[in-house]
Enzyme design. Structure first.
Site, PDB file in Angstrom:
ATOM      1  N   VAL A   4      35.546  28.098  41.273  1.00 28.34           N
ATOM      2  CA  VAL A   4      33.838  28.283  40.845  1.00 28.34           C
ATOM      3  C   VAL A   4      33.986  27.294  40.076  1.00 28.34           C
ATOM      4  O   VAL A   4      32.925  27.212  39.667  1.00 28.34           O
ATOM      5  CB  VAL A   4      33.414  29.450  41.261  1.00 28.34           C
ATOM      6  N   SER A  58      26.492  42.711  38.142  1.00 24.03           N
ATOM      7  CA  SER A  58      27.423  44.695  37.278  1.00 24.03           C
ATOM      8  C   SER A  58      25.924  45.471  37.362  1.00 24.03           C
ATOM      9  O   SER A  58      25.663  45.185  36.580  1.00 24.03           O
ATOM     10  CB  SER A  58      28.019  43.749  36.832  1.00 24.03           C
ATOM     11  N   TYR A  96      30.322  40.074  28.852  1.00 27.79           N
ATOM     12  CA  TYR A  96      30.066  39.325  31.041  1.00 27.79           C
ATOM     13  C   TYR A  96      28.658  40.328  31.138  1.00 27.79           C
ATOM     14  O   TYR A  96      28.480  39.379  31.842  1.00 27.79           O
ATOM     15  CB  TYR A  96      31.694  40.556  31.146  1.00 27.79           C
ATOM     16  N   LYS A 120      26.029  38.094  33.691  1.00 31.38           N
ATOM     17  CA  LYS A 120      25.725  38.752  35.024  1.00 31.38           C
ATOM     18  C   LYS A 120      24.543  39.357  34.889  1.00 31.38           C
ATOM     19  O   LYS A 120      23.299  39.205  36.204  1.00 31.38           O
ATOM     20  CB  LYS A 120      26.662  40.071  34.933  1.00 31.38           C
TER      21      LYS A 120
HETATM   22  N1  LIG Z   1      35.730  46.601  39.983  1.00 28.77           N
HETATM   23  C1  LIG Z   1      34.637  46.501  39.347  1.00 28.77           C
HETATM   24  O1  LIG Z   1      34.052  48.154  39.065  1.00 28.77           O
HETATM   25  C2  LIG Z   1      33.665  46.506  39.503  1.00 28.77           C
HETATM   26  C3  LIG Z   1      32.182  46.287  38.645  1.00 28.77           C
HETATM   27  C4  LIG Z   1      30.803  45.239  38.699  1.00 28.77           C
HETATM   28  C5  LIG Z   1      31.254  43.956  39.424  1.00 28.77           C
HETATM   29  N2  LIG Z   1      32.092  43.349  39.341  1.00 28.77           N
HETATM   30  C6  LIG Z   1      32.498  42.443  40.315  1.00 28.77           C
HETATM   31  O2  LIG Z   1      32.574  42.668  41.455  1.00 28.77           O
HETATM   32  C7  LIG Z   1      33.190  41.231  41.865  1.00 28.77           C
HETATM   33  C8  LIG Z   1      34.544  41.507  42.033  1.00 28.77           C
HETATM   34  O3  LIG Z   1      35.482  42.114  41.362  1.00 28.77           O
HETATM   35  P1  LIG Z   1      36.539  42.785  42.369  1.00 28.77           P
HETATM   36  O4  LIG Z   1      36.586  44.202  41.177  1.00 28.77           O
HETATM   37  O5  LIG Z   1      36.740  42.470  43.125  1.00 28.77           O
HETATM   38  O6  LIG Z   1      37.764  41.915  41.488  1.00 28.77           O
HETATM   39  P2  LIG Z   1      39.205  41.144  41.847  1.00 28.77           P
HETATM   40  O7  LIG Z   1      39.649  40.848  40.316  1.00 28.77           O
HETATM   41  O8  LIG Z   1      39.815  41.975  42.302  1.00 28.77           O
HETATM   42  O9  LIG Z   1      38.553  40.131  42.760  1.00 28.77           O
HETATM   43  C9  LIG Z   1      38.020  38.973  42.593  1.00 28.77           C
HETATM   44  C10 LIG Z   1      38.898  37.689  42.783  1.00 28.77           C
HETATM   45  O10 LIG Z   1      38.067  36.465  42.155  1.00 28.77           O
HETATM   46  C11 LIG Z   1      39.246  35.496  42.125  1.00 28.77           C
HETATM   47  N3  LIG Z   1      38.282  34.221  41.335  1.00 28.77           N
HETATM   48  C12 LIG Z   1      38.223  34.234  39.684  1.00 28.77           C
HETATM   49  N4  LIG Z   1      38.295  33.467  39.439  1.00 28.77           N
HETATM   50  C13 LIG Z   1      38.175  32.468  40.163  1.00 28.77           C
HETATM   51  C14 LIG Z   1      37.860  31.424  40.623  1.00 28.77           C
HETATM   52  N5  LIG Z   1      37.158  30.362  39.762  1.00 28.77           N
HETATM   53  N6  LIG Z   1      37.061  31.104  41.399  1.00 28.77           N
HETATM   54  C15 LIG Z   1      37.465  31.830  42.710  1.00 28.77           C
HETATM   55  N7  LIG Z   1      37.892  32.247  42.328  1.00 28.77           N
HETATM   56  C16 LIG Z   1      38.497  33.185  41.201  1.00 28.77           C
HETATM   57  C17 LIG Z   1      40.417  36.460  42.169  1.00 28.77           C
HETATM   58  O11 LIG Z   1      41.479  35.533  42.365  1.00 28.77           O
HETATM   59  C18 LIG Z   1      40.252  37.357  43.161  1.00 28.77           C
HETATM   60  O12 LIG Z   1      40.519  37.070  44.626  1.00 28.77           O
HETATM   61  C19 LIG Z   1      33.421  40.290  40.481  1.00 28.77           C
HETATM   62  O13 LIG Z   1      32.186  39.143  40.041  1.00 28.77           O
HETATM   63  C20 LIG Z   1      33.132  41.816  38.674  1.00 28.77           C
HETATM   64  O14 LIG Z   1      32.850  41.302  37.877  1.00 28.77           O
HETATM   65  C21 LIG Z   1      32.633  44.587  39.923  1.00 28.77           C
END
Ligand SMILES: NC(=O)c1ccc[n+]([C@@H]2O[C@H](COP(=O)([O-])OP(=O)(O)OC[C@H]3O[C@@H](n4cnc5c(N)ncnc54)[C@H](O)[C@@H]3O)[C@@H](O)[C@H]2O)c1
Length: 248
Positions: free
Chosen positions: A63, A141, A154, A158
């Site tokens: 992305v 988030s 971050y 968001k």
């Molecule tokens: N896990 C949490 O506690 C949490 C809390 C709030 C928000 N989020 C948000 O949820 C979303 C998913 O997070 P997650 O916890 O599942 O993380 P994760 O690391 O398990 O998954 C993230 C995925 O995004 C992919 N990715 C990273 N850079 C990329 C790029 N340039 N192009 C395409 N894909 C890319 C990674 O390869 C991975 O598969 C994120 O946006 C994160 O900020 C997560």
């Protein structure tokens, strides 16, 4: 809630919340396109869904790469179906006091979390406008709503996603396009596993339910915004945080 016959594009779908979204959507009857930079994990996820009788295609996506996003869009369009749903999940964070961060990190966080969402949305929006229908769900988030120590940049990236979603919702309602945000609290994914144990334990204690979200619980909220049950909702922000944050 179902997505029978719908084509849904999910970014960041090789892991965590994006993967769970692909699984929940496929179980709800959608044909899912999984986009991610992690090719082996993305291919394996699509293979597992297809082996389970679902319809899934993995297409590599970065992305942060403008031309790559357009190439991804063209590959999705070559499937010869209207895109009904776009879910922007790809994202990343690093816990570090703002005073110790560098402009390189700021750039990376904004480029991935904020501009990445814009690039993918911008690529698919014209066809949604032309078809007079579409659902865009952005995973932001709770850091954007309530702040998060060690995640100042971050959280800003968001918060940009939240403000962008609300503004786009206003612009696109006339085309019957819904744009909404899901704000996860701490969720049990590889991203959460990367933060220090002490911080994870403190977070857990602060959550009224005393546990982290399962990725599928975030995906269920995404499904709600992607299906017809939320037809009259747009520009909304739904926190899925086990009660950790209760701000307006
Ligand atoms: N896990 C949490 O506690 C949490 C809390 C709030 C928000 N989020 C948000 O949820 C979303 C998913 O997070 P997650 O916890 O599942 O993380 P994760 O690391 O398990 O998954 C993230 C995925 O995004 C992919 N990715 C990273 N850079 C990329 C790029 N340039 N192009 C395409 N894909 C890319 C990674 O390869 C991975 O598969 C994120 O946006 C994160 O900020 C997560």
């Amino acid at each position: 809630m179902n997505l029978n016959g719908k084509l849904a594009v999910i970014t960041g779908a090789a892991s965590g919340i994006g993967l769970a979204t692909a699984q929940v959507f496929a179980a709800a009857g959608a044909r899912v396109v999984l986009g991610d930079i992690n090719e082996p994990a993305g291919e394996a996820a699509a293979k597992a869904l297809n082996a389970d009788g679902k319809s899934a295609t993995f297409i590599r996506l970065d992305v942060t790469d403008e031309a790559g996003v357009l190439h991804f869009r063209n590959q999705v369009n070559a499937l010869n179906d209207a895109v009904d749903v776009v879910v922007n999940v790809a994202g990343w964070s690093k816990i570090e006091a703002f005073v110790n961060t560098t402009p390189d990190l700021w750039q990376k966080l904004v480029d991935l979390n904020y501009l990445g969402t814009l690039r993918v949305t911008h690529a698919f929006l014209p066809q949604m406008i032309a078809q007079g229908a579409g659902k865009i769900v952005n995973v932001a988030s709770d850091a954007a709503r309530a702040g998060s120590g060690g995640e100042a940049v971050y959280a800003g990236s968001k918060a940009g996603v939240v403000a962008f979603s609300k503004s786009l919702a206003r612009e696109t309602a006339r085309y019957k396009i819904n744009v909404n945000c899901v704000c996860p609290g701490p969720t049990d994914t590889p991203l959460l596993a990367s933060i220090p144990d002490k911080q994870r334990e403190a977070l857990m204690r602060a959550i009224p339910f005393r546990r982290f979200a399962k990725p599928s619980e975030i995906a269920d909220a995404v499904l709600f915004f992607a299906c017809e049950r939320s037809a009259y909702l747009t520009g909304q922000v739904l926190s899925v945080s086990g009660g950790l944050t209760m701000v307006d």
